[in-house]
Design a protein around this motif. Structure first.
Motif, short mmCIF file in Angstrom:
data_model
loop_
_atom_site.label_atom_id
_atom_site.label_comp_id
_atom_site.label_asym_id
_atom_site.label_seq_id
_atom_site.Cartn_x
_atom_site.Cartn_y
_atom_site.Cartn_z
N PHE A 52 1.24 -1.43 -0.23
CA PHE A 52 -0.20 0.19 -0.02
C PHE A 52 0.85 1.35 0.21
CE2 PHE A 52 0.91 -0.56 4.38
CZ PHE A 52 0.81 1.13 5.14
N ASP A 53 -0.13 2.84 -0.31
CA ASP A 53 1.01 3.44 -0.40
C ASP A 53 2.50 3.61 0.67
OD1 ASP A 53 -0.60 4.44 -1.81
OD2 ASP A 53 -1.74 5.43 -0.09
N ASP A 54 2.37 3.66 2.00
CA ASP A 54 3.88 3.45 2.47
C ASP A 54 3.91 2.48 3.18
OD1 ASP A 54 1.87 3.98 3.96
OD2 ASP A 54 2.84 5.92 5.98
N THR B 78 9.38 2.26 3.74
CA THR B 78 9.94 3.35 2.93
C THR B 78 11.64 2.81 2.23
OG1 THR B 78 10.63 4.94 4.95
CG2 THR B 78 8.37 5.19 4.06
#
Length: 452
Positions: free
Chosen positions: A222-224, A281
């Motif tokens: 997912f995003d981060d 990240t």
């Protein structure tokens, strides 16, 4: 009669301890030291083994026999063993081995023989080799020195009032054979901790059981970070500690087999499913680049793994990171000796009494490797700052016994904190992209160097 300690600094940077005619070199914990009379008035001090005080043991009553008698014909037995923080669980107390004390092993065996339903509680602050014990008793429970409520907490777990969810923050090994000397502190070179250990541990980092079981779904991006669905497949409510690890497939440097990046504890009722999100990240993938003294993320493929421990991996995927390629070393710049890639026979030492780190040679032929150095069309001069004993610094290519391209001679400075600059001319072979080795003499300290 008053005796005094004398601590003398030696030319190689170690220290000599003198007391009452007895002397031992640093590290003194590796030498036998005994306590005994050093004068006619009975004053005690450090003496030889033959002069040491000797005691005999007179057994008045046997606690082991009493414990065995107490548990006979009972529903179950609980034996608590381990370490005592004020005695053998202290920072300044080095264990001679990793097993339980012989008296504790004897206690467990006696109780187990008297009552097959024996639970062993191990309360200590460090890993212990419990392989044989693990096979002999039906249940093992480990706890740290958790404070004055430890007894109540253990009772809650043993009687099932609490569903445990603790996880090991250490690797527990099968035996001392899995580890190097206690005086060897380089975890990377000697494959220590869960990050580098290639064997099968007794209990791995992140290990822990509960009265529930859990199923993991597919690991998704997912995003981060990453997310995974976790389901309680047991009959009791319980907590799972979901752990996210990474592994860099290809690198200029030796990388961990696994490295914990994130974890999250999740509470689940029987049959319940929750999606656990763990942040990751690109900057989390960085490692220290010794060639330029900076953090770096290398471009490449990284494995992303999620599971119940460092060994119990339930789901995995991969990540392609955009970073950089570590360039060849530039040894024409002043290079700190401590930023080596590999070594043998050296130790990191203080450069001065105020600050800095040098490399000290513990024996003749000690060496440092500086891998993948770009010498260009040809380096002609070697320059280095050295201190300590007289000797030579050899420069070789490819290995510690490879092609000799230069030798610098040091006259000796008389002090490990006084440095001199030594130089050497290099042969025509000092060119191109090479693995450069510096071979040192015993007692030398090397601070910085360059090839130009």
């Amino acid at each position: 009669m008053q005796q005094q300690f004398a601590l003398e600094e030696q030319a190689d940077g170690t220290h000599l301890l003198r007391y009452a005619g007895y002397e031992t070199r640093e590290p003194w914990w590796s030498s036998p030291v005994y306590l005994g009379p050093t004068g006619p008035d009975g004053t005690l001090g450090l003496v030889t083994k033959a002069e040491a005080a000797h005691y005999t043991k007179d057994v008045v009553r046997s606690g082991t026999e009493e414990a065995a008698a107490a548990v006979k014909d009972k529903d179950a037995a609980v034996v608590v063993v381990g370490s005592m923080p004020a005695i053998n669980g202290r920072e300044n107390d080095d264990r001679e081995d990793m097993s339980l004390a012989p008296s504790q092993e004897a206690l467990v065996k006696a109780v187990r023989a008297a009552n097959p339903k024996t639970v062993v509680v191990v309360e200590n602050s460090y890993p212990t080799t419990l392989g044989a014990l693990q096979k002999e008793v039906p249940a093992l429970l480990w706890t740290t020195h958790a404070g004055q409520e430890t007894g109540n907490a253990l009772a809650d777990v043993l009687f099932g009032d609490v569903n445990p969810a603790g996880r090991l923050t250490q690797t527990w090994y099968e035996s001392e054979a899995d580890l190097p000397s206690i005086l060897e502190y380089d975890n990377i070179k000697h494959d220590r901790t869960y990050q580098y250990f290639k064997g099968d541990p007794l209990y791995e980092f992140g290990y822990g059981l509960s009265y529930s079981s859990f199923r993991y779904g597919e690991l998704k991006r997912f995003d981060d970070g990453y997310e995974v669905a976790v389901t309680n497949t047991g009959k009791r409510a319980g907590d799972e500690v979901v752990q996210l690890y990474t592994h860099q497939r290809v690198s200029r440097d030796k990388q961990p087999l696994k490295q914990l990046e994130a974890f999250q504890r999740v509470s689940l009722k029987p049959g319940q499913t929750k999606t656990v999100k763990l942040k990751l990240t690109t900057k989390d993938l960085a490692h220290w680049d010794v060639t330029r003294s900076k953090w770096v993320v290398e471009s490449g493929t990284y494995d992303v793994l999620v599971g119940a421990s460092s060994k119990d991996i339930r789901s995995r995927t991969s990540l392609k990171a955009r970073g950089e390629t570590i360039p060849a070393r530039d040894l024409s710049r002043v290079t700190r000796a401590e930023n080596f890639d590999d070594y043998e026979g050296v130790r990191l030492v203080d450069e001065s009494k105020v600050r800095g780190t040098s490399v000290g040679a513990s024996a003749d032929g000690a060496w440092l490797e500086f891998a993948d150095a770009q010498l260009g069309s040809g380096a002609t001069t070697f320059s280095a700052r050295v201190a300590g004993a007289a000797g030579k610094v050899e420069l070789r290519l490819g290995s510690p016994t490879g092609t000799l391209i230069g030798t610098a001679t040091a006259s000796g400075t008389g002090s490990v904190y006084t440095y001199e600059t030594v130089n050497a001319s290099l042969s025509a072979a000092a060119k191109g992209r090479q693995d450069v080795y510096l071979v040192l003499s015993e007692g030398q300290r090397l601070s910085t160097f360059s090839l130009r």
